[in-house]
Design an enzyme around this catalytic site. Structure first.
Site, PDB file in Angstrom:
ATOM      1  N   HIS A  74      48.795  32.676  36.615  1.00 21.41           N
ATOM      2  CA  HIS A  74      50.146  32.912  37.130  1.00 21.41           C
ATOM      3  C   HIS A  74      50.406  31.922  38.263  1.00 21.41           C
ATOM      4  O   HIS A  74      49.533  31.101  38.582  1.00 21.41           O
ATOM      5  CB  HIS A  74      50.307  34.371  37.578  1.00 21.41           C
ATOM      6  CG  HIS A  74      49.221  34.843  38.507  1.00 21.41           C
ATOM      7  ND1 HIS A  74      49.064  34.348  39.781  1.00 21.41           N
ATOM      8  CD2 HIS A  74      48.217  35.748  38.339  1.00 21.41           C
ATOM      9  CE1 HIS A  74      48.048  34.930  40.366  1.00 21.41           C
ATOM     10  NE2 HIS A  74      47.486  35.783  39.515  1.00 21.41           N
ATOM     11  N   HIS A  82      47.676  31.300  40.931  1.00 18.14           N
ATOM     12  CA  HIS A  82      46.611  30.368  40.524  1.00 18.14           C
ATOM     13  C   HIS A  82      47.126  28.929  40.585  1.00 18.14           C
ATOM     14  O   HIS A  82      46.423  28.024  41.051  1.00 18.14           O
ATOM     15  CB  HIS A  82      46.173  30.631  39.082  1.00 18.14           C
ATOM     16  CG  HIS A  82      45.544  31.972  38.844  1.00 18.14           C
ATOM     17  ND1 HIS A  82      46.083  32.898  37.994  1.00 18.14           N
ATOM     18  CD2 HIS A  82      44.403  32.534  39.325  1.00 18.14           C
ATOM     19  CE1 HIS A  82      45.310  33.976  37.950  1.00 18.14           C
ATOM     20  NE2 HIS A  82      44.288  33.784  38.756  1.00 18.14           N
ATOM     21  N   GLN A  96      30.743  40.999  37.538  1.00 19.34           N
ATOM     22  CA  GLN A  96      31.485  41.471  38.710  1.00 19.34           C
ATOM     23  C   GLN A  96      32.374  42.672  38.392  1.00 19.34           C
ATOM     24  O   GLN A  96      33.095  43.161  39.259  1.00 19.34           O
ATOM     25  CB  GLN A  96      32.284  40.346  39.356  1.00 19.34           C
ATOM     26  CG  GLN A  96      33.512  39.895  38.589  1.00 19.34           C
ATOM     27  CD  GLN A  96      34.140  38.675  39.222  1.00 19.34           C
ATOM     28  OE1 GLN A  96      33.537  37.598  39.241  1.00 19.34           O
ATOM     29  NE2 GLN A  96      35.341  38.831  39.761  1.00 19.34           N
ATOM     30  N   GLY A 146      42.138  32.423  46.975  1.00 20.64           N
ATOM     31  CA  GLY A 146      43.343  33.088  47.479  1.00 20.64           C
ATOM     32  C   GLY A 146      43.013  34.144  48.517  1.00 20.64           C
ATOM     33  O   GLY A 146      42.006  34.848  48.408  1.00 20.64           O
ATOM     34  N   GLU A 147      43.900  34.260  49.496  1.00 25.91           N
ATOM     35  CA  GLU A 147      43.737  35.307  50.513  1.00 25.91           C
ATOM     36  C   GLU A 147      44.033  36.692  49.947  1.00 25.91           C
ATOM     37  O   GLU A 147      43.790  37.694  50.606  1.00 25.91           O
ATOM     38  CB  GLU A 147      44.665  35.027  51.708  1.00 25.91           C
ATOM     39  CG  GLU A 147      44.133  33.930  52.581  1.00 25.91           C
ATOM     40  CD  GLU A 147      45.002  33.653  53.790  1.00 25.91           C
ATOM     41  OE1 GLU A 147      46.094  34.254  53.898  1.00 25.91           O
ATOM     42  OE2 GLU A 147      44.596  32.816  54.611  1.00 25.91           O
ATOM     43  N   ASP A 183      42.396  38.039  47.697  1.00 25.52           N
ATOM     44  CA  ASP A 183      41.041  38.598  47.662  1.00 25.52           C
ATOM     45  C   ASP A 183      40.352  38.189  48.965  1.00 25.52           C
ATOM     46  O   ASP A 183      39.396  37.417  48.961  1.00 25.52           O
ATOM     47  CB  ASP A 183      40.302  38.059  46.440  1.00 25.52           C
ATOM     48  CG  ASP A 183      41.031  38.405  45.154  1.00 25.52           C
ATOM     49  OD1 ASP A 183      40.869  39.525  44.681  1.00 25.52           O
ATOM     50  OD2 ASP A 183      41.799  37.554  44.645  1.00 25.52           O
ATOM     51  N   GLN A 216      36.653  38.689  49.357  1.00 32.25           N
ATOM     52  CA  GLN A 216      35.929  37.710  48.532  1.00 32.25           C
ATOM     53  C   GLN A 216      35.885  36.345  49.231  1.00 32.25           C
ATOM     54  O   GLN A 216      34.847  35.677  49.262  1.00 32.25           O
ATOM     55  CB  GLN A 216      36.619  37.590  47.173  1.00 32.25           C
ATOM     56  CG  GLN A 216      36.177  36.406  46.333  1.00 32.25           C
ATOM     57  CD  GLN A 216      36.837  36.424  44.969  1.00 32.25           C
ATOM     58  OE1 GLN A 216      36.406  37.153  44.100  1.00 32.25           O
ATOM     59  NE2 GLN A 216      37.885  35.642  44.774  1.00 32.25           N
ATOM     60  N   SER A 224      46.737  38.867  37.613  1.00 31.60           N
ATOM     61  CA  SER A 224      46.644  38.889  36.152  1.00 31.60           C
ATOM     62  C   SER A 224      46.805  40.320  35.639  1.00 31.60           C
ATOM     63  O   SER A 224      47.284  40.553  34.538  1.00 31.60           O
ATOM     64  CB  SER A 224      45.291  38.332  35.711  1.00 31.60           C
ATOM     65  OG  SER A 224      45.111  37.057  36.277  1.00 31.60           O
ATOM     66  N   ARG A 225      46.415  41.286  36.473  1.00 37.77           N
ATOM     67  CA  ARG A 225      46.518  42.691  36.051  1.00 37.77           C
ATOM     68  C   ARG A 225      47.971  43.166  36.002  1.00 37.77           C
ATOM     69  O   ARG A 225      48.263  44.164  35.345  1.00 37.77           O
ATOM     70  CB  ARG A 225      45.715  43.588  36.989  1.00 37.77           C
ATOM     71  CG  ARG A 225      44.211  43.414  36.823  1.00 37.77           C
ATOM     72  CD  ARG A 225      43.452  44.431  37.664  1.00 37.77           C
ATOM     73  NE  ARG A 225      42.018  44.360  37.440  1.00 37.77           N
ATOM     74  CZ  ARG A 225      41.197  43.546  38.103  1.00 37.77           C
ATOM     75  NH1 ARG A 225      41.673  42.732  39.020  1.00 37.77           N
ATOM     76  NH2 ARG A 225      39.898  43.544  37.840  1.00 37.77           N
TER      77      ARG A 225
HETATM   78  P1  AMP Z   1      41.311  35.656  39.651  1.00 40.12           P
HETATM   79  O1  AMP Z   1      41.639  34.897  38.424  1.00 40.12           O
HETATM   80  O2  AMP Z   1      42.117  36.887  39.839  1.00 40.12           O
HETATM   81  O3  AMP Z   1      39.831  35.859  39.834  1.00 40.12           O
HETATM   82  O4  AMP Z   1      41.751  34.719  40.858  1.00 40.12           O
HETATM   83  C1  AMP Z   1      41.310  33.409  40.964  1.00 40.12           C
HETATM   84  C2  AMP Z   1      41.678  32.887  42.313  1.00 40.12           C
HETATM   85  O5  AMP Z   1      43.092  32.945  42.469  1.00 40.12           O
HETATM   86  C3  AMP Z   1      41.077  33.728  43.459  1.00 40.12           C
HETATM   87  O6  AMP Z   1      40.698  32.876  44.516  1.00 40.12           O
HETATM   88  C4  AMP Z   1      42.229  34.609  43.855  1.00 40.12           C
HETATM   89  O7  AMP Z   1      42.167  35.058  45.190  1.00 40.12           O
HETATM   90  C5  AMP Z   1      43.400  33.661  43.647  1.00 40.12           C
HETATM   91  N1  AMP Z   1      44.625  34.419  43.471  1.00 40.12           N
HETATM   92  C6  AMP Z   1      44.838  35.460  42.621  1.00 40.12           C
HETATM   93  N2  AMP Z   1      46.078  35.950  42.784  1.00 40.12           N
HETATM   94  C7  AMP Z   1      46.650  35.218  43.773  1.00 40.12           C
HETATM   95  C8  AMP Z   1      47.931  35.253  44.404  1.00 40.12           C
HETATM   96  N3  AMP Z   1      48.853  36.137  44.074  1.00 40.12           N
HETATM   97  N4  AMP Z   1      48.173  34.331  45.376  1.00 40.12           N
HETATM   98  C9  AMP Z   1      47.232  33.436  45.730  1.00 40.12           C
HETATM   99  N5  AMP Z   1      46.011  33.361  45.172  1.00 40.12           N
HETATM  100  C10 AMP Z   1      45.724  34.234  44.210  1.00 40.12           C
END
Ligand code: AMP
Length: 282
Positions: free
Chosen positions: A34, A37, A61, A149-150, A152, A155, A188-189
């Site tokens: 999205h 990312h 995880q 991303g902040e 998480d 993380q 993504s959820r």
């Molecule tokens: P994920 O695919 O959810 O594991 O996320 C991959 C990376 O994208 C991680 O560093 C997340 O923190 C970051 N991320 C996910 N959603 C967002 C968002 N809405 N804004 C900024 N970064 C994001």
């Protein structure tokens, strides 16, 4: 787009394009891409000679098998989005075996207690899985800069801690949360929410914003109870936790200290779909 499904061809390719001074930016993801990312990728593209993106739904995880099974996998659409952004992006979309080599288990990490709060408390083993995959990916890609991303935030702090405790040479860069038009944090959820649920989920960030305002004059305990009460009679939401914590240690705030930075963290279920969000408080 340069797409690799195995680490051997990926590392051979990276070796062939790298010179001593070139920088590699890295954006690890689990796909179903999205705008959040893509914002990370844009930053990496601006700041580095090459950008590697990984798409890997990391089984170790996930503490909940149903969440893992239902996690959206949309590789073709993801490739289209990345190609539209910049066809020079290098995609690493490994198989489970390419990463885990026959033993899909996580290693055990000590993140100085960061792993015991919030997500760590409610998702046992989650951060061992995160540590395992991020370390593995860093070893394979050998990035100069890695973008997280902040959204998480825990993380992000854990990855920074892991890097500081090992001899991995990578700068870990935190990026702001990208939100939908109604301020719901992109995830993504969110794809699994109905249109109505997605609209109503705007209340999550609205609540965080009001909590931030209230924290100016009220204690962390007061604000926490106020948030808990505000979701109590809402049948659409099931609050898992709301915590106000010190940004550095992630320990819950008991008495406010004006020299510390605080942040509110929330995890909430909307029709069994688990969403998280966070806001800086001061
Ligand atoms: P994920 O695919 O959810 O594991 O996320 C991959 C990376 O994208 C991680 O560093 C997340 O923190 C970051 N991320 C996910 N959603 C967002 C968002 N809405 N804004 C900024 N970064 C994001």
């Amino acid at each position: 787009m340069h797409i690799f499904y195995g680490k051997a061809p990926l590392t051979a390719y990276l070796k062939s394009i790298k010179t001593t001074n070139s920088s590699i930016g890295f954006v690890p993801t689990m796909g179903a891409l999205h705008q959040g990312h893509l914002a990370l990728m844009k930053k990496s593209l601006l700041e580095n000679d090459f950008t590697v993106v990984s798409i890997f739904v990391n089984p170790t995880q996930f503490n909940n098998p149903e969440d893992l099974a239902k996690y959206p996998r949309t590789l073709d659409a993801d490739v289209e989005k990345m190609t539209a952004l910049n066809p020079e992006i290098i995609l690493y979309a490994p198989t489970v075996d390419d990463i885990y080599e026959g033993e899909t288990v996580s290693k055990s990490f000590d993140f100085d207690g960061l792993e015991n709060q919030m997500e760590g408390k409610f998702r046992p083993g989650h951060f061992n899985g995160v540590g395992t995959i991020v370390k593995r990916l860093f070893e394979i890609v050998e990035p100069t800069n890695a973008y997280f991303g902040e959204k998480d935030f825990q993380q992000l702090q854990i990855v920074k801690k892991m890097v500081s405790k090992t001899n991995l040479k990578v700068n870990v860069i935190g990026c702001p949360i990208f939100r939908e038009a109604n301020n719901l944090a992109m995830s993504s959820r969110n794809e699994r929410l109905s249109t109505e649920e997605r609209e109503k989920a705007a209340i999550i960030f609205q609540t965080l914003t009001v909590a931030k305002e209230k924290f100016k004059t009220k204690s962390a305990k007061w604000v926490t109870e106020w948030v808990q009460k505000s979701f109590e009679n809402n049948p659409l939401f099931d609050l898992e936790y709301f915590v106000i914590a010190d940004e550095a240690t992630l320990l819950p705030c008991s008495t406010k200290n004006k020299n510390k930075k605080y942040r509110a963290f929330i995890a909430i279920f909307v029709n069994n779909i688990r969403l998280i969000d966070t806001i800086s408080l001061n």
